[in-house]
Design a protein around this motif. Structure first.
Motif, PDB file in Angstrom:
ATOM      1  N   VAL A 109       0.830  -1.201   0.000  1.00 60.46           N
ATOM      2  CA  VAL A 109       0.000   0.000   0.000  1.00 60.46           C
ATOM      3  C   VAL A 109       0.870   1.260   0.000  1.00 60.46           C
ATOM      4  N   GLY A 110       1.985   1.223   0.721  1.00 58.62           N
ATOM      5  CA  GLY A 110       2.854   2.393   0.797  1.00 58.62           C
ATOM      6  C   GLY A 110       3.503   2.753  -0.520  1.00 58.62           C
ATOM      7  N   VAL A 111       3.745   1.778  -1.385  1.00 58.77           N
ATOM      8  CA  VAL A 111       4.370   2.056  -2.681  1.00 58.77           C
ATOM      9  C   VAL A 111       3.483   2.967  -3.524  1.00 58.77           C
ATOM     10  N   ALA A 112       2.176   2.890  -3.325  1.00 55.67           N
ATOM     11  CA  ALA A 112       1.261   3.727  -4.109  1.00 55.67           C
ATOM     12  C   ALA A 112       1.467   5.213  -3.842  1.00 55.67           C
ATOM     13  N   SER A 113       2.051   5.555  -2.696  1.00 53.42           N
ATOM     14  CA  SER A 113       2.274   6.963  -2.365  1.00 53.42           C
ATOM     15  C   SER A 113       3.641   7.474  -2.816  1.00 53.42           C
ATOM     16  N   TRP A 114       4.456   6.620  -3.427  1.00 51.67           N
ATOM     17  CA  TRP A 114       5.767   7.067  -3.898  1.00 51.67           C
ATOM     18  C   TRP A 114       5.595   8.069  -5.038  1.00 51.67           C
ATOM     19  N   LYS A 115       6.383   9.103  -5.005  1.00 58.20           N
ATOM     20  CA  LYS A 115       6.332  10.125  -6.041  1.00 58.20           C
ATOM     21  C   LYS A 115       7.304   9.847  -7.177  1.00 58.20           C
ATOM     22  N   ASN A 116       8.186   8.868  -6.969  1.00 59.59           N
ATOM     23  CA  ASN A 116       9.162   8.508  -7.996  1.00 59.59           C
ATOM     24  C   ASN A 116       9.086   7.011  -8.259  1.00 59.59           C
ATOM     25  N   ASP A 117       9.912   6.567  -9.198  1.00 60.76           N
ATOM     26  CA  ASP A 117       9.989   5.139  -9.506  1.00 60.76           C
ATOM     27  C   ASP A 117      10.927   4.407  -8.563  1.00 60.76           C
ATOM     28  N   PHE A 118      11.402   5.059  -7.544  1.00 61.25           N
ATOM     29  CA  PHE A 118      12.294   4.445  -6.553  1.00 61.25           C
ATOM     30  C   PHE A 118      11.850   4.898  -5.167  1.00 61.25           C
ATOM     31  N   GLY A 119      12.309   4.191  -4.160  1.00 63.03           N
ATOM     32  CA  GLY A 119      11.853   4.407  -2.799  1.00 63.03           C
ATOM     33  C   GLY A 119      12.370   5.692  -2.174  1.00 63.03           C
ATOM     34  N   PRO A 120      11.731   6.151  -1.086  1.00 63.80           N
ATOM     35  CA  PRO A 120      12.153   7.393  -0.428  1.00 63.80           C
ATOM     36  C   PRO A 120      13.536   7.303   0.202  1.00 63.80           C
ATOM     37  N   LEU A 121      13.943   6.124   0.680  1.00 58.52           N
ATOM     38  CA  LEU A 121      15.291   5.997   1.244  1.00 58.52           C
ATOM     39  C   LEU A 121      16.360   6.126   0.164  1.00 58.52           C
ATOM     40  N   ILE A 122      16.066   5.618  -1.018  1.00 64.80           N
ATOM     41  CA  ILE A 122      17.001   5.772  -2.138  1.00 64.80           C
ATOM     42  C   ILE A 122      17.077   7.248  -2.544  1.00 64.80           C
ATOM     43  N   LYS A 123      15.946   7.918  -2.547  1.00 67.22           N
ATOM     44  CA  LYS A 123      15.918   9.337  -2.897  1.00 67.22           C
ATOM     45  C   LYS A 123      16.719  10.169  -1.897  1.00 67.22           C
TER      46      LYS A 123
END
Length: 646
Positions: free
Chosen positions: A559-573
């Motif tokens: 469910v949390g992946v649906a809120s990602w603003k990019n094609d990669f995770g927030p920790l990677i960003k």
């Protein structure tokens, strides 16, 4: 026309539903009727006497005396007095009495022993005594008499099913009696407080503190009638009601989580929680009772393990579950040896959405049976843990690790671990098991555990910083420079450090295939921390807690992946943004082809954008552009996000 006695009885029977109350009201009504008859008789005699003086015959007097009934009621009669009190408590339903009295006054006038009424109240004189029945309009509106719909005990009854002429006067009102609230307690002024569902404890006999409560039928519970709030006695820490049964229920979870707790520690813990004295014998009985119950549940769950395995396979097709048992003799019942579980969703998740990196670790269980839990944790695209498989074994050794790794290798579809990387804490028997089963996989040692062993003989903040600088070196040149610095500070520490090959703990020697530059096994430690409560339970209860925890985590992350603003995770960003900030001090110079030379002071590196590598080694190792690569990417007019490895 004046209503008779029988009509009064029928009206009140309709209004008063309770039989006991009706009986009491019946007595009072009978007394009222007798008083009315007496007063009418007095008036009749006065009129007869006046007629006799004017020439009337005496036959009428005899006829009137025969008509009147003999009244044997006494104003001191106990039933009459009790009935009057009940009528006062239920005065709101008595407007009919007022209406009847008013019609009686209209027919006969106001006598000498009657008081005028405005329809809001009725006053009946019986000898020297009085009984007042008042309407709600004549009541004093205190702070608790506000009209509202209330379900509190003590509120007036809802009379919506009564006669239409009386329904308007049957409005439900707020309870007159305060209700006990645990958080507020009792004060001196809270008399007539409702104690419904409240346990009441009394003090010592030699203390003036006193409380008396009696049952109130109206509210369906007890009410405080007497309350003396002053204390003169010292608090006592002994209590006879502090039974073993209560202590078992109070501290069951505590002892279950720490079955090895000593009595000398359990006793002060219980006394601090209860603020009461608990004797040593009672503590022993409590612990013995809890452990006996736990042992019984533990044995029952071991007997149901085969049924649990079958249920897992049926409800989760494609799941691998293995149970090993042992028998010393053919006639002996089977004994538990090991249990393995890898759900189908975990297999698919680690193969399709995670990096080819597995952290393997073991931890002790805290229940009655001293077993161990072995786990394999993957690393997802956001650098977070992804549980893959877990095993319960009696002891951690080479055989159990080999059995676990063979099953794991089969589930992940690898022959000898090609392309995979394992991170471990070098547990007992693990290194040899990895060499036998995952011989072609990369094997890293957790640098935290490696330092914990090394610092036993070489402690100090400076040595610690030098060791971590060595472990985080991403190329051999940096490693050699930092190792020489360590040799200058502490030659013996540097020599002992090289007893373990750097390929197991230094980033410069790691394989870049997994795109993971981690040199610690923190994800396994984090997973062990999330199941710390489950580890104190019996085997099936623990396995179910782990299963539900993994299920919830996969659901929440999906469910949390649906809120990602990019094609990669927030920790990677976040890591990419840190590299962007540090890249501003570097200068990039294009060589005319697909490469850049990036400089800062005396340091310089070569970046090849087409191959996705930098001579520092960090980009190729992690899959995230390093600060040198970001400087070259920006100089080329491109976005650094487009160069993150898939």
């Amino acid at each position: 026309m004046m209503l008779g006695f029988n009509v009064w009885v029928l009206i009140l029977e309709f209004m008063v539903r309770d039989f006991d109350l009706f009986s009491s009201v019946y007595i009072v009504v009978y007394s009222i009727e007798m008083v009315n008859r007496k007063s009418r008789a007095v008036r009749r005699r006065i009129s007869i006497d006046e007629g006799a003086s004017s020439g009337c015959s005496s036959d009428d007097n005899e006829q009137e005396e025969e008509f009147l009934l003999e009244d044997n009621s006494s104003e001191d009669d106990e039933e009459v007095i009790a009935a009057r009190e009940k009528v006062k408590n239920y005065g709101r339903g008595w407007k009919s009495v007022a209406l009847l009295q008013e019609s009686d006054n209209d027919d006969n006038g106001v006598g000498e022993n009657e008081s005028e009424s405005d329809g809001g109240s009725v006053e009946v004189n019986v000898g020297d005594g009085e009984m007042d029945v008042s309407d709600a309009d004549s009541e004093s509106d205190g702070p608790n008499s506000e009209y509202l719909e209330s379900s509190d005990p003590g509120s007036y009854r809802d009379s919506t099913d009564e006669d239409e002429d009386l329904r308007d006067d049957a409005i439900r009102k707020k309870s007159k009696f305060p209700k006990f609230k645990k958080d507020e307690g009792m004060t001196y002024g809270t008399l007539r407080m409702n104690l419904i569902g409240v346990e009441l404890n009394v003090g010592a006999k030699d203390c003036p503190w006193h409380i008396f409560a009696s049952f109130n039928k109206e509210v369906g519970g007890f009410q405080i009638k007497t309350y003396v709030h002053e204390h003169s006695c010292d608090p006592k820490r002994g209590l006879k009601r502090l039974t073993t049964k209560y202590l078992v229920s109070k501290f069951y979870d505590t002892v279950a989580a720490h079955p090895d707790i000593k009595i000398r520690y359990l006793k002060p813990f219980m006394e601090r929680i209860l603020e009461l004295d608990v004797n040593l014998t009672q503590c022993k009985r409590v612990k013995k009772s809890i452990l006996a119950d736990l042992a019984g549940n533990c044995l029952k769950e071991y007997g149901k393990l085969r049924d649990y395995v079958e249920e897992l396979v049926v409800s989760n097709p494609g799941t691998t579950v293995s149970l090993l048992t042992d028998r010393q003799n053919e006639d002996d019942p089977p004994t538990f040896k090991s249990f393995y579980c890898c759900f189908k969703s975990c297999k698919e998740g680690v193969l399709n959405g995670c990096r080819p990196v597995l952290g393997i670790d073991g931890c002790f269980l805290k229940g009655l049976v001293k077993e161990e839990l072995l786990i394999a944790i993957g690393r997802d695209g956001n650098n977070q843990m992804f549980p893959v498989a877990w095993v319960v074994v009696l002891v951690e050794n080479t055989d159990t690790w080999t059995w676990f790794l063979n099953l794991l290798r089969h589930d992940l579809g690898t022959a000898e671990g090609e392309g995979w990387t394992l991170i471990s804490d070098r547990q007992k028997g693990l290194v040899g098991a990895v060499a036998d089963t995952w011989s072609k996989a990369g094997h890293r040692y957790c640098c935290r555990h490696f330092y914990a062993n090394w610092c036993k003989t070489h402690a100090g903040r400076q040595l610690k910083n030098l060791l971590w600088a060595l472990a985080k070196s991403t190329n051999i040149s940096d490693f050699n420079l930092k190792y020489k610095e360590l040799e200058k500070v502490h030659p013996a520490a540097a020599k002992d450090l090289m007893l373990v090959d750097p390929k197991y703990w230094c980033k410069a020697f790691f394989s870049p295939f997994s795109k993971c530059d981690s040199c610690d096994n923190n994800l396994c430690e984090a997973f062990n921390g999330t199941i710390v409560e489950a580890r104190s339970k019996s085997i099936i209860s623990m396995l179910e807690d782990i299963r539900r925890a993994v299920m919830r985590r996969i659901r929440d992350k999906r469910v949390g992946v649906a809120s990602w603003k990019n094609d990669f995770g927030p920790l990677i960003k976040k890591k990419l943004q840190n590299n962007v900030k540090e890249s501003h001090m570097w200068v990039a110079e294009w060589n005319g082809g697909g490469s850049y030379e990036v400089k800062c002071g005396r340091s310089q590196y070569v970046v090849r954008l087409r191959e996705g590598v930098c001579s520092c080694g960090a980009w190729e190792l992690s899959g995230i552009p390093c600060l040198h690569a970001i400087r070259a990417i920006h100089d080329n007019g491109e976005r650094s996000e487009d160069y993150i490895n898939l």
